[in-house]
Scaffold this motif. Structure first.
Motif, PDB file in Angstrom:
ATOM      1  N   PHE A  93       0.860  -1.176   0.000  1.00 17.51           N
ATOM      2  CA  PHE A  93       0.000   0.000   0.000  1.00 17.51           C
ATOM      3  C   PHE A  93       0.894   1.224   0.000  1.00 17.51           C
ATOM      4  N   ILE A 127       5.624  -1.105   8.128  1.00 16.47           N
ATOM      5  CA  ILE A 127       5.121   0.253   7.932  1.00 16.47           C
ATOM      6  C   ILE A 127       6.351   1.141   7.803  1.00 16.47           C
ATOM      7  N   VAL A 171       3.224  -1.064   4.052  1.00 20.32           N
ATOM      8  CA  VAL A 171       2.568   0.236   3.923  1.00 20.32           C
ATOM      9  C   VAL A 171       3.664   1.285   3.856  1.00 20.32           C
ATOM     10  N   LYS A 227       4.210  -4.236  11.145  1.00 17.43           N
ATOM     11  CA  LYS A 227       2.789  -3.908  11.220  1.00 17.43           C
ATOM     12  C   LYS A 227       2.167  -4.386  12.525  1.00 17.43           C
TER      13      LYS A 227
END
Length: 71
Positions: free
Chosen positions: A2, A36, A18, A49
């Motif tokens: 993402f 992340i 992410v 995460k």
């Protein structure tokens, strides 16, 4: 993966990550999973995460160190 807020990303063998940036930096990710990565320009966060709730621990440490300008 993402990607958010203007991130240019090249990902090689990278899954379920992410990436977020408030800058126009390019990101390259190789062989990572479930991370992340957040870049605000003056600070960079890299975390699993599953540990996203532990960001509050970093905030506490920054406050103790008198680095509230990074919050």
């Amino acid at each position: 993966n993402f990607v958010s807020a203007g991130v240019d990303l090249i990902a090689v063998d990278a899954r379920r990550n992410v990436f977020y940036s408030q800058t126009k930096k390019a990101f390259a990710a190789i062989g990572i999973e479930d991370l992340i990565v957040a870049d605000t320009g003056d600070a960079l966060l890299v975390a699993k995460k599953e540990r996203d709730q532990d960001v509050k621990l970093v905030v506490e440490e920054l406050r103790k160190a008198g680095a509230s300008d990074l919050l």
